[in-house]
Design a protein around this motif. Structure first.
Motif, PDB file in Angstrom:
ATOM      1  N   MET A   1       0.596  -1.014  -0.191  1.00  0.00           N
ATOM      2  CA  MET A   1      -0.101   0.063  -0.060  1.00  0.00           C
ATOM      3  C   MET A   1       0.877   1.650  -0.207  1.00  0.00           C
ATOM      4  N   ARG A   2       0.872   1.795  -1.035  1.00  0.00           N
ATOM      5  CA  ARG A   2       1.634   2.766  -1.759  1.00  0.00           C
ATOM      6  C   ARG A   2       1.078   4.323  -2.256  1.00  0.00           C
ATOM      7  N   ALA A   3       1.858   5.564  -1.946  1.00  0.00           N
ATOM      8  CA  ALA A   3       0.935   6.594  -2.324  1.00  0.00           C
ATOM      9  C   ALA A   3       2.347   6.677  -3.971  1.00  0.00           C
ATOM     10  N   PRO A   4       1.228   7.254  -4.171  1.00  0.00           N
ATOM     11  CA  PRO A   4       1.874   7.530  -6.176  1.00  0.00           C
ATOM     12  C   PRO A   4       2.754   8.597  -5.962  1.00  0.00           C
ATOM     13  N   GLU A   5       3.467   9.075  -5.841  1.00  0.00           N
ATOM     14  CA  GLU A   5       4.262  10.207  -6.054  1.00  0.00           C
ATOM     15  C   GLU A   5       3.393  11.598  -7.553  1.00  0.00           C
ATOM     16  N   THR A   6       3.833  12.985  -7.247  1.00  0.00           N
ATOM     17  CA  THR A   6       3.362  13.656  -8.499  1.00  0.00           C
ATOM     18  C   THR A   6       5.251  14.244  -8.349  1.00  0.00           C
ATOM     19  N   SER A   7       5.221  15.655  -8.912  1.00  0.00           N
ATOM     20  CA  SER A   7       5.828  16.951  -8.952  1.00  0.00           C
ATOM     21  C   SER A   7       5.921  17.844  -7.633  1.00  0.00           C
ATOM     22  N   ALA A   8       4.896  17.581  -7.110  1.00  0.00           N
ATOM     23  CA  ALA A   8       4.888  18.385  -5.674  1.00  0.00           C
ATOM     24  C   ALA A   8       5.342  17.747  -4.790  1.00  0.00           C
ATOM     25  N   ILE A   9       5.026  16.016  -4.512  1.00  0.00           N
ATOM     26  CA  ILE A   9       5.360  15.049  -3.470  1.00  0.00           C
ATOM     27  C   ILE A   9       7.124  15.131  -3.348  1.00  0.00           C
ATOM     28  N   ALA A  10       7.628  14.923  -2.516  1.00  0.00           N
ATOM     29  CA  ALA A  10       9.164  14.757  -2.323  1.00  0.00           C
ATOM     30  C   ALA A  10       9.153  13.081  -1.448  1.00  0.00           C
ATOM     31  N   SER A  11       9.369  12.732  -1.058  1.00  0.00           N
ATOM     32  CA  SER A  11       9.808  11.226  -1.049  1.00  0.00           C
ATOM     33  C   SER A  11      10.899  10.332  -0.203  1.00  0.00           C
ATOM     34  N   ARG A  12      11.387   9.341   0.812  1.00  0.00           N
ATOM     35  CA  ARG A  12      12.227   8.691   0.617  1.00  0.00           C
ATOM     36  C   ARG A  12      11.752   7.572   1.718  1.00  0.00           C
ATOM     37  N   ALA A  13      12.780   6.046   1.142  1.00  0.00           N
ATOM     38  CA  ALA A  13      12.397   4.960   1.737  1.00  0.00           C
ATOM     39  C   ALA A  13      13.405   4.663   2.349  1.00  0.00           C
ATOM     40  N   TRP A  14      13.202   3.322   4.441  1.00  0.00           N
ATOM     41  CA  TRP A  14      14.694   2.587   3.867  1.00  0.00           C
ATOM     42  C   TRP A  14      13.416   1.352   4.185  1.00  0.00           C
ATOM     43  N   GLN A  15      14.741   0.587   4.993  1.00  0.00           N
ATOM     44  CA  GLN A  15      13.714  -0.811   5.584  1.00  0.00           C
ATOM     45  C   GLN A  15      14.284  -0.870   7.248  1.00  0.00           C
ATOM     46  N   VAL A  16      13.329  -1.082   7.690  1.00  0.00           N
ATOM     47  CA  VAL A  16      13.341  -1.220   9.429  1.00  0.00           C
ATOM     48  C   VAL A  16      12.383  -1.426  10.219  1.00  0.00           C
TER      49      VAL A  16
END
Length: 342
Positions: A1-16
């Protein structure tokens, strides 16, 4: 389950914690600070209640808790949240199943694998602090009702091992989202392995886009609900400030003595819940509530749909054949190319 990105959104992912964590913000310049704040929250929660760390507060206080011990405000909040989840679900979500999970081989962080120990393995009994395998213990009185929390005074019987598991993850998502929005002044979505919390404003709608969907998405985050690539997908609009959680019987699985196990247990038996549903997703005001009801629905099996409807909970359930059922006002704004089977 995730949020699609647009040009107005910045994202970062990592494992925890053996799962994927991600942070999305509506102000790209604040992404670094947002990710750092989220990590601080996750580190604090882990140190407070991890079942897999000998230096966690919960582990260090284990013996003292039998007589009652003062705990930090954070651990008190986490325990209070777990007990609330148990109340909301009539005990279907029980934070006192640590011994059962250990006996089933779930005795370490999932990123490190599971031991797959037999319930009768002496080491499993030693780890659980019991003289016999915990699967055989008396369940006439639900474990969560035997835990006492009076302010910050926590009392846990000696034969109980607390496992805050999913509820702590959900609370961490809620806390991280609230802190990021408050300190950085931007909209944020925090996703911890399917537990999604949002805070602050949603991404802005581009006024140059002439589409009814763009109008419908104003003030909302766009969420793709899909547990695994093999499951049916649906894109929905989640109002800013709300949350969503997906509980799955497909993920976090392992083999034990030739039997397939998963991590969501039925408290009545101390065994993995019947896999009526592949996954259950719930939308709610907080990730804690969403997680409690999605997990509770997995445990309740065939009784989940009428239970969710009676509680007025918005949910989407996917059965073993990939068919979906929705309840109440499950988010229904869909984007082109992604349909619902519900």
């Amino acid at each position: 389950m995730r949020a699609p990105e647009t040009s107005a959104i910045a994202s970062r992912a990592w494992q925890v914690w053996g799962l994927e964590a991600s942070v999305l913000v509506t102000e790209p310049s604040r992404l670094d600070a947002a990710a750092q704040l989220a990590r601080h929250v996750l580190d604090a929660v882990d140190l407070a209640c991890s079942r897999f760390r000998p230096d966690s507060e919960l582990a260090l206080l284990r013996e003292s808790l039998t007589q009652g011990a003062l705990v930090t405000p954070l651990l008190a909040t986490l325990m209070e949240s777990a007990l609330a989840a148990a109340r909301w679900t009539d005990g279907a979500v029980d934070p006192t199943l640590g011994n059962d999970l250990i006996s089933l081989g779930y005795d370490r962080d999932f990123s490190a694998g599971t031991s797959g120990r037999s319930a009768n393995d002496p080491l499993a009994a030693e780890l659980s602090g019991l003289a016999a395998a915990p699967l055989l213990r008396n369940r006439i009185v639900p474990g969560w009702t035997r835990v006492s929390l009076d302010g910050r005074l926590l009392t846990v019987p000696a034969d109980i091992t607390v496992d805050l598991g999913a509820s702590a993850k959900a609370v961490a998502a809620d806390m991280a989202a609230a802190r990021i929005a408050s300190e950085l002044g931007c909209g944020v979505l925090v996703n911890l392995g399917g537990d999604i919390a949002t805070s602050g404003p949603a991404p802005a709608v581009d006024p140059a886009v002439e589409s009814p969907l763009a109008v419908a998405a104003a003030g909302h985050w766009q969420i793709l609900v899909q547990d695994t690539p093999q499951d049916p997908a649906q894109q929905v609009s989640l109002p800013a400030g709300h949350a969503m959680a997906t509980s799955s019987t497909v993920k976090r699985r392992w083999q034990q003595a030739g039997a397939r196990r998963h991590h969501i247990l039925d408290p009545r038996f101390g065994l993995p819940a019947e896999t009526v549903w592949r996954s259950v997703s719930v939308a709610a005001p907080t990730a804690l509530e969403a997680n409690a009801y999605s997990t509770g629905a997995i445990v309740k099996g065939h009784a989940a749909v009428p239970w969710l409807r009676a509680q007025g909970i918005s949910a989407r359930l996917v059965d073993q054949r990939g068919r979906t059922v929705t309840t109440t006002s499950w988010p229904a704004v869909e984007l082109a190319g992604v349909g619902s089977h519900g």
